[in-house]
Each structure stands twice: as C-alpha cells, then as structure tokens.
Design an enzyme around this catalytic site. Sequence first.
Site, PDB file in Angstrom:
ATOM      1  N   ARG A 155      39.974  51.691  34.716  1.00 18.98           N
ATOM      2  CA  ARG A 155      41.042  50.720  34.526  1.00 18.98           C
ATOM      3  C   ARG A 155      42.234  51.052  35.412  1.00 18.98           C
ATOM      4  NH1 ARG A 155      45.158  51.281  31.060  1.00 18.98           N
ATOM      5  NH2 ARG A 155      43.967  52.538  29.577  1.00 18.98           N
ATOM      6  N   TYR A 168      49.988  24.265  41.759  1.00 18.05           N
ATOM      7  CA  TYR A 168      48.644  24.230  41.167  1.00 18.05           C
ATOM      8  C   TYR A 168      48.733  24.093  39.645  1.00 18.05           C
ATOM      9  CZ  TYR A 168      44.381  26.371  39.249  1.00 18.05           C
ATOM     10  OH  TYR A 168      43.259  26.648  38.500  1.00 18.05           O
ATOM     11  N   ASP A 182      51.457  31.778  46.757  1.00 22.32           N
ATOM     12  CA  ASP A 182      50.032  31.550  46.543  1.00 22.32           C
ATOM     13  C   ASP A 182      49.453  31.153  47.900  1.00 22.32           C
ATOM     14  OD1 ASP A 182      47.497  30.587  45.973  1.00 22.32           O
ATOM     15  OD2 ASP A 182      48.093  29.621  44.104  1.00 22.32           O
ATOM     16  N   LYS A 232      37.980  32.012  46.000  1.00 23.78           N
ATOM     17  CA  LYS A 232      37.891  30.987  47.035  1.00 23.78           C
ATOM     18  C   LYS A 232      37.502  31.599  48.386  1.00 23.78           C
ATOM     19  CE  LYS A 232      39.779  28.547  43.638  1.00 23.78           C
ATOM     20  NZ  LYS A 232      39.947  29.110  42.283  1.00 23.78           N
TER      21      LYS A 232
END
Length: 389
Positions: free
Chosen positions: A51, A103, A176, A201
């Site tokens: 982690r 978005y 972004d 993406k």
Amino acid sequence: MSDKPRNFATRTIHAGQQSSVADNAIFPAIVTSSSFSKRGLDDHPEYAYSRVSNPTRHAYETCVAALEEGVGAVACASGVSATATVLELLSKDAHVVVMNGVYGGTFRLLEDYRGRTSGLTTSYVDLNDLDAVAAAIRPETQLIWIESPTNPLLHLVDIKAVSALARERGILTCIDNTFCSPWNQQPITLGVDLVMHSASKYIGGHSDLTGGVVVAATDALLARLRKISMAVGAIQGPFDCYLALRGLKTLDVRMERQSANALRVAQYLESHPQVEQVYYPGLPSHPQHALCTQQMRTGGAVVAMRINGDRAAVNRLVEALSIFVLADSLGGVESMINHSWTMSHNSLSPEQKGVMGISENLLRLSLGIEDYRDLIDDLDSALQASAAR
C-alpha cells in the site's frame, strides 16, 4: 551522450526507474507481494508494504512522471480516485475554481460528495476569461481545476496564463490531461503544479485496465501526495500498473496514428450535410485553433459532433455502425462513440447538461488505430441511416 534520452518516442520505452530484482530483465516483473521481509528492527528497506510502495507501481510511476516532465507520481485505482487524491491536499471548507464544462465524474465528486463531507465550495467559470477567474477567487480558494480539452466539447484553456495567475495568488493548479496524454500536451512545462490522468484511457491504451495517476511538479507536492496515497490507500494494483507501463511503450505510435485519423475524420464530418457542427481543435474552424497549435502537438484523437436530428436519429446512427464501438470510455486502439447525454454525463440533470452545452444530438468520437478510410466509410453509412425516416 546524455543519460536522459531527449525525444519522446525514446522516452516512452526507457524513461523512469524500471530496474528490478532481475537486473537483466528487459521489462519489470509484476510484484504481487503485499509485504516484504526485513532483516531486523532497524532495517528500513525501500519496499515494506505494497500500500505504501511497490516495485511494479514504482516503475510505472517514474515512467509517466518523466514523460510529463514531473518529479514523481502516485498511481491510483481510477481516474476519479486520482481526482479525489488531489482534493485531499485541500483543507476543510476550501474553495475551488473549476473550468466550466468539466467532466461529469469530476462535477459529481465536487458537488455531490466533497461539498457535503468537507465543506468544499466551487465556482465554475471560463478559465480563458482571466478577469472572471480573478473575480471568482476568494480568500479560501486553494485550487484551480483545469480541464483542457474539456469533455466532450473540446474547449481549451490557456494553461500558461491560468497557471501564472494562480501562482501570483499562491493557489495550486491541477489539470485533467486525460484527453491529450503526455504525448500531446505537457502542462508542467507551462506552469501547472499537478497533472491528473485517467490512465484507463490513452496511457493504458487497450481498454483493459482501470487506473488513474497524479504527477507532481515539485518534490514538496510529491511528498504530500505520497502521504495521502498511503493514508487513503486508493492505489493501483501491480497488475494494472504493469498493463499501464506496457501501454506507455506504444503511446507515441498510437497517438500519432489516432490523432492523424481524428484530423481526417473531422475534415470529412465538417463537410457532411447531416452534421450540424464539428468540434476538433485541430481544425482551423475551431475558435481556439491558434491556442491548440501553441500548447498541443496535434488536435488530439477525440472529435465531437452534433448531427441534424433528434435522439431517434442518433440511435439510428449508432445502431448502423459496424466498426465504432458504443462505449463509455475512450482512448483505446479501437474507435469508440459516446452519447454524452445518456453516458458520460448521464448523472447530471437536463438543466445542468444544457448549461454545459450538452444536447441529445451530440456525439463524441474517440478515434482508434484502424485505417481512416474504413472509419470514414463506417460513419458515412451510419450518417445516411440517421437521416432516413
């Protein structure tokens, strides 16, 4: 020769710290171990618990950070979790200035959750109107959230101008950069503090992983992000990090083909009688084409269009397609089509969609690496079907 390869295509293959336990391995191993052994109480190895840090994740993070010209990165479980990680940098009751038309997932996180859980407030403005940006800034403003190009209408933001204004006021900036990828736009070189991607993406590029990443421009910001990542634990797993790093190897050649396809498709659509309007920054007709040429390598691989017709016409179009895939995502090697009204921005009210300029006859195309002639033929047949009564 310099230790740092200069050209982007070479850096997609070699950037970052991609060594492993097997130093002669060409590609880093997938290290699935959740824990790592220590030799004693005073032993503090680089990897202790996954982690906190993991070798496969580290290899991916250093590569994407190098491509973005940042000092380091944190890989997150999704693009939305990457956005949430950035928001953890802010204190309670902070104010954020946001590019209008942002978005839908970002809008939902800001409005439906952070306002309720941390008192966050937002102002949505056209970030290209610097007077409006300055007027929106309050004493509690801690972040300007940039999206350029926006989803789905492909509005651009003058990144350098907004970053300069924010720096003068002591305000963080985050962009972004999903629609561009590091190949097409490198915002840190334009003054941005943080760069966020949905790695699902273009970074992954093959529609086979879910992930997000945040790249920091400074060591101080990177240290804060790593503490947040460790505390919150919304990390990307080793296998998805491996897939993302593998995807980066072909980013240059994929984006070159996809962007070239997008330009050809946009030019075709602009002259089609069934198309009401085309949105593509690489076209001279785009109102921000000059800005595109200044801060982007190409117009990108996404094209949006409004067709002449209602929702029924849109449905006839998507049902007639044989190559384009109707899907919620973008950025894969296969060409995709998205209906923003019912898909990417479905959670917004009709009124909110209207304010953003999203209508039922709007479609977003994500161009893949197929032959552009086949893509145009597919669209031509579908557009004819949409016009039929």
